[in-house]
Design a protein around this motif. Structure first.
Motif, short mmCIF file in Angstrom:
data_model
loop_
_atom_site.label_atom_id
_atom_site.label_comp_id
_atom_site.label_asym_id
_atom_site.label_seq_id
_atom_site.Cartn_x
_atom_site.Cartn_y
_atom_site.Cartn_z
N ASP A 4 0.84 -1.20 0.00
CA ASP A 4 0.00 0.00 0.00
C ASP A 4 0.87 1.24 0.00
O ASP A 4 1.92 1.26 0.66
N ALA A 6 0.57 3.87 1.61
CA ALA A 6 0.75 4.41 2.97
C ALA A 6 2.03 3.91 3.62
O ALA A 6 2.53 4.52 4.57
N THR A 89 -12.07 1.27 2.08
CA THR A 89 -11.74 2.69 1.95
C THR A 89 -12.73 3.37 1.00
O THR A 89 -13.23 4.47 1.28
N GLY A 110 -6.56 9.16 -9.17
CA GLY A 110 -6.05 7.80 -8.93
C GLY A 110 -7.11 6.78 -9.32
O GLY A 110 -7.27 5.74 -8.67
N ASP A 115 -8.21 1.64 -4.83
CA ASP A 115 -9.42 2.18 -4.20
C ASP A 115 -10.20 3.08 -5.15
O ASP A 115 -11.42 3.03 -5.20
N ALA A 134 -6.34 9.49 -14.50
CA ALA A 134 -5.27 8.49 -14.42
C ALA A 134 -4.08 8.95 -15.27
O ALA A 134 -4.18 9.92 -16.02
N GLY A 135 -2.98 8.22 -15.13
CA GLY A 135 -1.72 8.69 -15.69
C GLY A 135 -1.30 8.09 -17.01
O GLY A 135 -0.20 8.40 -17.50
N ASN A 178 -7.35 11.13 -4.38
CA ASN A 178 -6.40 10.08 -4.02
C ASN A 178 -4.97 10.48 -4.26
O ASN A 178 -4.05 9.78 -3.85
N GLY A 180 -3.63 14.27 -5.21
CA GLY A 180 -3.05 15.62 -5.28
C GLY A 180 -2.43 15.80 -6.67
O GLY A 180 -2.82 15.13 -7.62
N MET A 202 -2.77 11.54 -0.99
CA MET A 202 -2.05 12.64 -1.66
C MET A 202 -0.72 12.11 -2.15
O MET A 202 0.34 12.66 -1.85
N ILE A 203 -0.78 11.04 -2.94
CA ILE A 203 0.45 10.33 -3.30
C ILE A 203 1.46 11.22 -4.03
O ILE A 203 2.66 11.03 -3.90
N MET A 232 -8.33 5.09 7.41
CA MET A 232 -9.14 3.90 7.71
C MET A 232 -8.96 3.31 9.10
O MET A 232 -9.91 2.75 9.64
N PHE A 275 3.98 2.10 -7.18
CA PHE A 275 2.93 3.07 -6.86
C PHE A 275 3.33 4.48 -7.33
O PHE A 275 2.48 5.28 -7.68
N1 LIG Z 1 -7.09 7.42 3.84
C1 LIG Z 1 -6.95 6.12 3.88
O1 LIG Z 1 -7.25 5.44 4.87
C2 LIG Z 1 -6.41 5.42 2.65
C3 LIG Z 1 -6.60 4.03 2.47
C4 LIG Z 1 -6.12 3.46 1.27
C5 LIG Z 1 -5.46 4.24 0.34
N2 LIG Z 1 -5.27 5.57 0.59
C6 LIG Z 1 -4.61 6.44 -0.37
O2 LIG Z 1 -5.31 6.36 -1.58
C7 LIG Z 1 -4.43 6.55 -2.68
C8 LIG Z 1 -4.56 5.35 -3.62
O3 LIG Z 1 -4.12 4.19 -2.95
P1 LIG Z 1 -4.19 2.78 -3.68
O4 LIG Z 1 -3.75 1.75 -2.71
O5 LIG Z 1 -5.51 2.62 -4.32
O6 LIG Z 1 -3.03 2.91 -4.77
P2 LIG Z 1 -3.17 2.86 -6.36
O7 LIG Z 1 -4.07 3.97 -6.75
O8 LIG Z 1 -3.50 1.48 -6.76
O9 LIG Z 1 -1.68 3.19 -6.83
C9 LIG Z 1 -1.17 4.46 -6.72
C10 LIG Z 1 -1.36 5.21 -8.04
O10 LIG Z 1 -1.16 6.60 -7.79
C11 LIG Z 1 -0.85 7.22 -9.01
N3 LIG Z 1 0.19 8.24 -8.81
C12 LIG Z 1 1.47 8.05 -8.42
N4 LIG Z 1 2.13 9.23 -8.37
C13 LIG Z 1 1.23 10.18 -8.78
C14 LIG Z 1 1.32 11.59 -8.96
N5 LIG Z 1 2.45 12.27 -8.73
N6 LIG Z 1 0.21 12.26 -9.37
C15 LIG Z 1 -0.95 11.59 -9.62
N7 LIG Z 1 -1.07 10.25 -9.47
C16 LIG Z 1 0.00 9.55 -9.04
C17 LIG Z 1 -0.35 6.14 -9.97
O11 LIG Z 1 -1.34 5.97 -11.00
P3 LIG Z 1 -1.27 6.82 -12.37
O12 LIG Z 1 -0.65 5.93 -13.38
O13 LIG Z 1 -2.71 7.11 -12.61
O14 LIG Z 1 -0.42 8.04 -12.10
C18 LIG Z 1 -0.32 4.88 -9.10
O15 LIG Z 1 -0.64 3.73 -9.82
C19 LIG Z 1 -3.04 6.72 -2.08
O16 LIG Z 1 -2.76 8.09 -1.96
C20 LIG Z 1 -3.18 6.07 -0.71
O17 LIG Z 1 -2.25 6.56 0.22
C21 LIG Z 1 -5.74 6.17 1.73
#
Ligand SMILES: NC(=O)c1ccc[n+]([C@@H]2O[C@H](COP(=O)([O-])OP(=O)(O)OC[C@H]3O[C@@H](n4cnc5c(N)ncnc54)[C@H](OP(=O)(O)O)[C@@H]3O)[C@@H](O)[C@H]2O)c1
Length: 288
Positions: A4, A6, A89, A110, A115, A134-135, A178, A180, A202-203, A232, A275
């Motif tokens: 993850d 995080a 989430t 994202g 998520d 998406a990217g 997801n 920023g 805010m990855i 979460m 990620f």
């Molecule tokens: N608040 C909570 O409890 C909680 C729980 C779970 C996840 N989250 C957060 O939710 C977000 C998504 O998590 P996930 O596990 O589902 O991961 P994910 O979306 O499967 O993977 C991360 C994706 O973020 C994108 N990314 C990376 N750098 C970036 C950038 N500079 N600008 C824009 N997009 C970027 C990439 O996709 P692209 O190819 O589209 O760039 C990458 O595939 C993360 O920020 C994570 O920390 C928070």
């Protein structure tokens, strides 16, 4: 075991985060699915499958705290991709905070991630106009053509303002954040009155020395926007209710996912980088 984004935060020594950092020398924290291979515990028998915070480890000695048995018939990949952190989430963020209403427009950043892809599909099932960010073009195609999003923005190559105006002509009611990055200001500027912004991740800023300053606050007053961050671990006590909400959508075939499975414990370290360069196609899992 689950990887993850995080985890990067858990390795930084910030004492004010929502969860204590993982100390140097400790086993890396992670959720996972395992099998009982030896047991002196009355509730767990050899062969039982369990889920919980197992960590980056091949074997774990546990008193059973935080472990729960996995229902028969659900494979580990589906469990970690849908019924564990991604689905919980998405369900908490969307229904608990964004309060979606049919006919509204939602933007999910994202959106091809684990998520974000579930957030968008749940919103679609609720009758919203769903725009994903998406990217790359393959991810944009996947969310529109396979998942049923109404539109997609490639934040790396599209003219974001023009594409957003085209896909959200009546403005944006919900922004599920997801990532920023460059998309944030554009969506913020198109928010409607009484809009809701749910800040899940805010990855784009996790690895930057100076985080992005973010939008000006005056429109929050003028448009009466609600902005809600969440993590979460605050909601782990609500997992039964969240699963009760999520499961019918899954059973109705409204939630598709893809898992990106790496092999072997050693692959976890380089795997985490996927990620940040967008290399993961769906939920990142390490198979041991
Ligand atoms: N608040 C909570 O409890 C909680 C729980 C779970 C996840 N989250 C957060 O939710 C977000 C998504 O998590 P996930 O596990 O589902 O991961 P994910 O979306 O499967 O993977 C991360 C994706 O973020 C994108 N990314 C990376 N750098 C970036 C950038 N500079 N600008 C824009 N997009 C970027 C990439 O996709 P692209 O190819 O589209 O760039 C990458 O595939 C993360 O920020 C994570 O920390 C928070």
């Amino acid at each position: 075991m689950s990887l993850d984004p995080a985890m990067i935060g858990w390795m930084s020594p910030d004492p004010e985060s929502y969860i204590p950092p993982v100390a140097l020398g400790d086993v890396m924290r992670s959720s996972g699915v395992g099998e009982i291979v030896e047991s002196n515990h009355p509730d767990f028998a050899v062969g039982d499958r369990v889920r919980g915070m197992i960590g980056w480890t091949q074997y774990l000695v546990s008193g059973g705290e935080g472990l729960s048995k996995v229902q028969a018939g659900i494979d580990a990949e589906t469990l970690l991709s849908v019924f564990a952190l991604p689905g919980l989430t998405a369900t908490q963020g969307l229904f608990g905070f964004a309060k979606p209403k049919a006919g509204e427009t939602i933007v999910v950043s994202g959106a091809a991630g684990s998520d974000g892809s579930i957030v968008g599909q749940l919103a679609k099932a609720e009758g919203l106009n769903v725009i994903g960010v998406a990217g790359d073009n393959e991810k944009c195609d996947w969310i529109v053509n396979d998942l049923g999003f109404d539109g997609a923005i490639n934040y790396k190559t599209d003219d974001i303002a023009a594409k957003l105006a085209e896909l959200a002509p009546k403005g944006v009611d919900i922004y599920f954040e997801n990532t920023g990055g460059p998309i944030q200001n554009h969506v913020f500027n198109r928010m409607n009155a009484h809009g809701r912004i749910v800040v899940c991740g805010m990855i784009a800023d996790y690895g930057t020395a100076t985080p992005n300053p973010g939008p000006n606050w005056i429109p929050i007053i003028k448009k009466r926007i609600t902005i809600q961050g969440f993590a979460m671990p605050d909601h782990f006590g609500d997992v039964p209710e969240l699963l009760e909400k999520l499961t019918p959508y899954v059973m109705a075939g409204q939630i598709k996912y893809r898992a990106h499975v790496l092999e072997g414990l050693e692959s976890a370290i380089d795997g985490l980088n996927l990620f940040f360069n967008g290399g993961n196609r769906g939920k990142l899992i390490v198979k041991l």
